[in-house]
Write a protein that holds these residues in place. Sequence first.
Motif, PDB file in Angstrom:
ATOM      1  N   GLY A  14     -16.142   0.116   6.091  1.00  0.00           N
ATOM      2  CA  GLY A  14     -17.208  -0.819   6.434  1.00  0.00           C
ATOM      3  C   GLY A  14     -17.620  -0.775   7.898  1.00  0.00           C
ATOM      4  O   GLY A  14     -18.373  -1.632   8.352  1.00  0.00           O
ATOM      5  N   HIS A  15     -17.156   0.224   8.621  1.00  0.00           N
ATOM      6  CA  HIS A  15     -17.410   0.294  10.060  1.00  0.00           C
ATOM      7  C   HIS A  15     -18.075   1.614  10.445  1.00  0.00           C
ATOM      8  O   HIS A  15     -17.532   2.395  11.238  1.00  0.00           O
ATOM      9  CB  HIS A  15     -16.098   0.091  10.832  1.00  0.00           C
ATOM     10  CG  HIS A  15     -15.457  -1.221  10.533  1.00  0.00           C
ATOM     11  ND1 HIS A  15     -15.863  -2.405  11.120  1.00  0.00           N
ATOM     12  CD2 HIS A  15     -14.471  -1.561   9.671  1.00  0.00           C
ATOM     13  CE1 HIS A  15     -15.140  -3.403  10.649  1.00  0.00           C
ATOM     14  NE2 HIS A  15     -14.286  -2.914   9.763  1.00  0.00           N
ATOM     15  N   GLY A  16     -19.217   1.870   9.862  1.00  0.00           N
ATOM     16  CA  GLY A  16     -19.970   3.080  10.191  1.00  0.00           C
ATOM     17  C   GLY A  16     -19.214   4.339   9.790  1.00  0.00           C
ATOM     18  O   GLY A  16     -18.614   4.419   8.723  1.00  0.00           O
ATOM     19  N   SER A  17     -19.208   5.307  10.688  1.00  0.00           N
ATOM     20  CA  SER A  17     -18.585   6.600  10.390  1.00  0.00           C
ATOM     21  C   SER A  17     -17.125   6.662  10.834  1.00  0.00           C
ATOM     22  O   SER A  17     -16.541   7.747  10.902  1.00  0.00           O
ATOM     23  CB  SER A  17     -19.382   7.718  11.069  1.00  0.00           C
ATOM     24  OG  SER A  17     -19.350   7.543  12.481  1.00  0.00           O
ATOM     25  N   LEU A  18     -16.530   5.528  11.109  1.00  0.00           N
ATOM     26  CA  LEU A  18     -15.168   5.483  11.639  1.00  0.00           C
ATOM     27  C   LEU A  18     -14.157   6.166  10.715  1.00  0.00           C
ATOM     28  O   LEU A  18     -13.221   6.817  11.183  1.00  0.00           O
ATOM     29  CB  LEU A  18     -14.756   4.033  11.890  1.00  0.00           C
ATOM     30  CG  LEU A  18     -13.483   3.809  12.694  1.00  0.00           C
ATOM     31  CD1 LEU A  18     -13.591   4.434  14.072  1.00  0.00           C
ATOM     32  CD2 LEU A  18     -13.193   2.322  12.801  1.00  0.00           C
ATOM     33  N   ALA A  19     -14.338   6.054   9.420  1.00  0.00           N
ATOM     34  CA  ALA A  19     -13.393   6.667   8.482  1.00  0.00           C
ATOM     35  C   ALA A  19     -13.293   8.174   8.699  1.00  0.00           C
ATOM     36  O   ALA A  19     -12.226   8.759   8.509  1.00  0.00           O
ATOM     37  CB  ALA A  19     -13.799   6.359   7.043  1.00  0.00           C
ATOM     38  N   GLU A  76      -9.019   9.598  15.759  1.00  0.00           N
ATOM     39  CA  GLU A  76      -9.554  10.414  16.851  1.00  0.00           C
ATOM     40  C   GLU A  76     -10.965   9.940  17.184  1.00  0.00           C
ATOM     41  O   GLU A  76     -11.952  10.436  16.635  1.00  0.00           O
ATOM     42  CB  GLU A  76      -9.576  11.896  16.449  1.00  0.00           C
ATOM     43  CG  GLU A  76      -8.223  12.528  16.433  1.00  0.00           C
ATOM     44  CD  GLU A  76      -8.292  14.025  16.226  1.00  0.00           C
ATOM     45  OE1 GLU A  76      -9.375  14.564  15.911  1.00  0.00           O
ATOM     46  OE2 GLU A  76      -7.251  14.667  16.374  1.00  0.00           O
ATOM     47  N   HIS A  77     -11.029   8.976  18.052  1.00  0.00           N
ATOM     48  CA  HIS A  77     -12.307   8.384  18.455  1.00  0.00           C
ATOM     49  C   HIS A  77     -12.188   8.057  19.939  1.00  0.00           C
ATOM     50  O   HIS A  77     -11.126   7.644  20.403  1.00  0.00           O
ATOM     51  CB  HIS A  77     -12.567   7.123  17.635  1.00  0.00           C
ATOM     52  CG  HIS A  77     -13.928   6.547  17.811  1.00  0.00           C
ATOM     53  ND1 HIS A  77     -14.271   5.809  18.915  1.00  0.00           N
ATOM     54  CD2 HIS A  77     -15.020   6.601  17.031  1.00  0.00           C
ATOM     55  CE1 HIS A  77     -15.526   5.421  18.801  1.00  0.00           C
ATOM     56  NE2 HIS A  77     -16.001   5.894  17.655  1.00  0.00           N
ATOM     57  N   GLU A  78     -13.265   8.210  20.674  1.00  0.00           N
ATOM     58  CA  GLU A  78     -13.201   7.966  22.123  1.00  0.00           C
ATOM     59  C   GLU A  78     -12.814   6.528  22.459  1.00  0.00           C
ATOM     60  O   GLU A  78     -12.266   6.260  23.524  1.00  0.00           O
ATOM     61  CB  GLU A  78     -14.525   8.331  22.776  1.00  0.00           C
ATOM     62  CG  GLU A  78     -15.698   7.503  22.305  1.00  0.00           C
ATOM     63  CD  GLU A  78     -17.023   7.944  22.896  1.00  0.00           C
ATOM     64  OE1 GLU A  78     -17.985   7.167  22.795  1.00  0.00           O
ATOM     65  OE2 GLU A  78     -17.101   9.039  23.458  1.00  0.00           O
ATOM     66  N   ALA A  79     -13.065   5.612  21.542  1.00  0.00           N
ATOM     67  CA  ALA A  79     -12.717   4.211  21.778  1.00  0.00           C
ATOM     68  C   ALA A  79     -11.606   3.748  20.839  1.00  0.00           C
ATOM     69  O   ALA A  79     -11.530   2.577  20.485  1.00  0.00           O
ATOM     70  CB  ALA A  79     -13.961   3.341  21.605  1.00  0.00           C
ATOM     71  N   ALA A  80     -10.735   4.659  20.436  1.00  0.00           N
ATOM     72  CA  ALA A  80      -9.703   4.350  19.434  1.00  0.00           C
ATOM     73  C   ALA A  80      -8.851   3.142  19.827  1.00  0.00           C
ATOM     74  O   ALA A  80      -8.611   2.259  19.001  1.00  0.00           O
ATOM     75  CB  ALA A  80      -8.821   5.567  19.192  1.00  0.00           C
ATOM     76  N   LEU A  81      -8.391   3.095  21.057  1.00  0.00           N
ATOM     77  CA  LEU A  81      -7.532   1.988  21.477  1.00  0.00           C
ATOM     78  C   LEU A  81      -8.276   0.656  21.416  1.00  0.00           C
ATOM     79  O   LEU A  81      -7.760  -0.336  20.893  1.00  0.00           O
ATOM     80  CB  LEU A  81      -6.986   2.231  22.889  1.00  0.00           C
ATOM     81  CG  LEU A  81      -6.009   1.197  23.408  1.00  0.00           C
ATOM     82  CD1 LEU A  81      -4.765   1.132  22.523  1.00  0.00           C
ATOM     83  CD2 LEU A  81      -5.619   1.491  24.847  1.00  0.00           C
ATOM     84  N   ALA A  82      -9.498   0.632  21.924  1.00  0.00           N
ATOM     85  CA  ALA A  82     -10.292  -0.600  21.901  1.00  0.00           C
ATOM     86  C   ALA A  82     -10.609  -1.028  20.472  1.00  0.00           C
ATOM     87  O   ALA A  82     -10.593  -2.223  20.157  1.00  0.00           O
ATOM     88  CB  ALA A  82     -11.591  -0.400  22.687  1.00  0.00           C
ATOM     89  N   ILE A  83     -10.876  -0.070  19.599  1.00  0.00           N
ATOM     90  CA  ILE A  83     -11.166  -0.380  18.201  1.00  0.00           C
ATOM     91  C   ILE A  83      -9.930  -0.952  17.522  1.00  0.00           C
ATOM     92  O   ILE A  83     -10.009  -1.925  16.789  1.00  0.00           O
ATOM     93  CB  ILE A  83     -11.658   0.884  17.460  1.00  0.00           C
ATOM     94  CG1 ILE A  83     -13.042   1.294  17.989  1.00  0.00           C
ATOM     95  CG2 ILE A  83     -11.681   0.674  15.954  1.00  0.00           C
ATOM     96  CD1 ILE A  83     -13.486   2.677  17.569  1.00  0.00           C
TER      97      ILE A  83
END
Length: 92
Positions: A34-39, A57-64
């Motif tokens: 439910g969060h865009g392309s995050l999956a 593996e996302h540039e904002a992984a920790l914040a997410i």
Amino acid sequence: MNLVERLAGLPGVQREVDQAARKVARTAKALAAGHGSLAGDIKVERVGPLDVDVVLEHEAALAIEVGHVDKVFKSGWVPGLHIMRNAANLTT
């Protein structure tokens, strides 16, 4: 090689480790759906000959994952989604 490494390297143990990692990844992807392309940023990676990691593996992984202070709209603390923690059935 110590006893733990020998046991961890057994084919049956490795199958279980791989299966558990795939299960965590499937659950994480479902939670992220439910969060865009995050999956699409959730992956299973082999770490050395015995271990497997499920990673975001996302540039904002920790914040997410754990939350962050909203610097754009200055609305305060934005809670994390805790997708990886929940997928692995971990508690804080």
